[in-house]
Motif scaffolding. Structure first.
Motif, PDB file in Angstrom:
ATOM      1  N   THR A 150       1.023  -1.041   0.082  1.00  0.00           N
ATOM      2  CA  THR A 150      -0.097   0.178   0.090  1.00  0.00           C
ATOM      3  C   THR A 150       0.546   1.322   0.204  1.00  0.00           C
ATOM      4  OG1 THR A 150      -2.052   1.154   0.961  1.00  0.00           O
ATOM      5  CG2 THR A 150      -0.424  -0.020   2.771  1.00  0.00           C
ATOM      6  N   GLU A 175     -17.205   6.736  -3.715  1.00  0.00           N
ATOM      7  CA  GLU A 175     -15.991   6.818  -4.134  1.00  0.00           C
ATOM      8  C   GLU A 175     -15.602   7.237  -2.939  1.00  0.00           C
ATOM      9  OE1 GLU A 175     -13.219   9.548  -6.534  1.00  0.00           O
ATOM     10  OE2 GLU A 175     -14.775   9.242  -6.711  1.00  0.00           O
ATOM     11  N   ASP A 176     -15.740   8.159  -2.048  1.00  0.00           N
ATOM     12  CA  ASP A 176     -15.447   8.859  -0.748  1.00  0.00           C
ATOM     13  C   ASP A 176     -15.156   8.082   0.187  1.00  0.00           C
ATOM     14  OD1 ASP A 176     -15.493  10.829  -1.985  1.00  0.00           O
ATOM     15  OD2 ASP A 176     -16.870  12.104  -0.786  1.00  0.00           O
ATOM     16  N   GLN A 203     -19.640   0.608  -0.808  1.00  0.00           N
ATOM     17  CA  GLN A 203     -18.986   0.002  -1.407  1.00  0.00           C
ATOM     18  C   GLN A 203     -18.812   0.883  -2.822  1.00  0.00           C
ATOM     19  OE1 GLN A 203     -18.090  -4.156  -2.672  1.00  0.00           O
ATOM     20  NE2 GLN A 203     -15.706  -4.205  -2.394  1.00  0.00           N
ATOM     21  N   GLU A 215     -11.151  13.886   7.062  1.00  0.00           N
ATOM     22  CA  GLU A 215     -11.348  12.361   6.800  1.00  0.00           C
ATOM     23  C   GLU A 215     -12.036  12.406   8.073  1.00  0.00           C
ATOM     24  OE1 GLU A 215      -9.887   8.364   8.462  1.00  0.00           O
ATOM     25  OE2 GLU A 215      -8.342   9.443   7.980  1.00  0.00           O
ATOM     26  N   LYS A 270     -13.014   9.856   3.429  1.00  0.00           N
ATOM     27  CA  LYS A 270     -11.961  10.393   3.252  1.00  0.00           C
ATOM     28  C   LYS A 270     -12.929  11.817   1.850  1.00  0.00           C
ATOM     29  CE  LYS A 270      -8.240   8.068   4.949  1.00  0.00           C
ATOM     30  NZ  LYS A 270      -7.117   7.368   4.835  1.00  0.00           N
ATOM     31  N   SER A 271     -12.270  12.902   2.284  1.00  0.00           N
ATOM     32  CA  SER A 271     -13.323  13.484   1.257  1.00  0.00           C
ATOM     33  C   SER A 271     -12.395  14.972   1.024  1.00  0.00           C
ATOM     34  CB  SER A 271     -14.807  14.828   1.489  1.00  0.00           C
ATOM     35  OG  SER A 271     -15.232  13.353   1.345  1.00  0.00           O
ATOM     36  N   ARG A 330      -2.646  14.465   3.640  1.00  0.00           N
ATOM     37  CA  ARG A 330      -3.382  13.820   4.799  1.00  0.00           C
ATOM     38  C   ARG A 330      -4.001  14.760   4.816  1.00  0.00           C
ATOM     39  NH1 ARG A 330      -1.154   9.279   7.532  1.00  0.00           N
ATOM     40  NH2 ARG A 330      -1.940  10.239   8.448  1.00  0.00           N
ATOM     41  N   ARG A 338     -13.707   5.186   2.665  1.00  0.00           N
ATOM     42  CA  ARG A 338     -12.557   3.652   2.005  1.00  0.00           C
ATOM     43  C   ARG A 338     -12.492   2.555   2.386  1.00  0.00           C
ATOM     44  NH1 ARG A 338      -8.947   8.092  -0.466  1.00  0.00           N
ATOM     45  NH2 ARG A 338     -10.687   9.426  -1.316  1.00  0.00           N
ATOM     46  N   SER A 339     -12.983   3.107   3.862  1.00  0.00           N
ATOM     47  CA  SER A 339     -13.295   1.565   4.226  1.00  0.00           C
ATOM     48  C   SER A 339     -14.854   0.912   4.903  1.00  0.00           C
ATOM     49  CB  SER A 339     -12.196   1.149   4.853  1.00  0.00           C
ATOM     50  OG  SER A 339     -11.754   2.357   6.781  1.00  0.00           O
TER      51      SER A 339
END
Length: 144
Positions: free
Chosen positions: A54, A90-91, A87, A67, A109-110, A62, A93-94
């Protein structure tokens, strides 16, 4: 899954800290040969323990992203369908299944507060979402 050796654990820890470390560096750190490191990495990959490598971004970069952790209470019978919808965002992440008052937590995360607000609004409108609670991350103290 095969039992992971102490050498494997140490190798995983070193790779977690720097996935780009060379085999020679890893061998020096572990006091083993390069061939030993290469064999162990190959075995860990074949077993699916190492599934990829990763990118870790600097705090400065960042800092340009916002976030948030969105806790989501769900209708239990709609969790699978909800996970599939999240899923595709796009924003998001997990996504984690959690215990307690909420069922899921989405990490978002935007690039702006406006896009973050839109993402949170979109999540709260999804079929199967009962309620959400959002916490914006102010700073990252450390990350492994």
């Amino acid at each position: 899954m095969k039992v992971v050796s102490e050498l494997d654990r140490q190798l995983i820890q070193l790779l977690s800290g720097n996935a780009r470390a060379s085999v020679a560096e890893l061998a020096r750190e572990l006091s083993v040969t390069r061939a030993t490191v290469q064999n162990h990495i190959q075995q860990l990959q074949q077993q699916g323990i190492i599934q990829g490598y990763t990118l870790r971004l600097s705090n400065a970069y960042r800092g340009t992203m916002i976030e948030a952790h969105v806790s989501i209470a769900t209708e239990q019978r709609k969790v699978s369908q909800l996970c599939r919808k999240l899923q595709t965002m796009e924003d998001v992440r997990s996504l984690y299944s959690i215990s307690g008052e909420f069922d899921l937590v989405a990490i978002i995360k935007s690039s702006s507060t406006e896009s973050l607000d839109q993402a949170v609004d979109h999540i709260s409108e999804l079929d199967g979402v009962i309620r959400t609670q959002t916490s914006v991350v102010l700073s990252t103290k450390f990350e492994r």
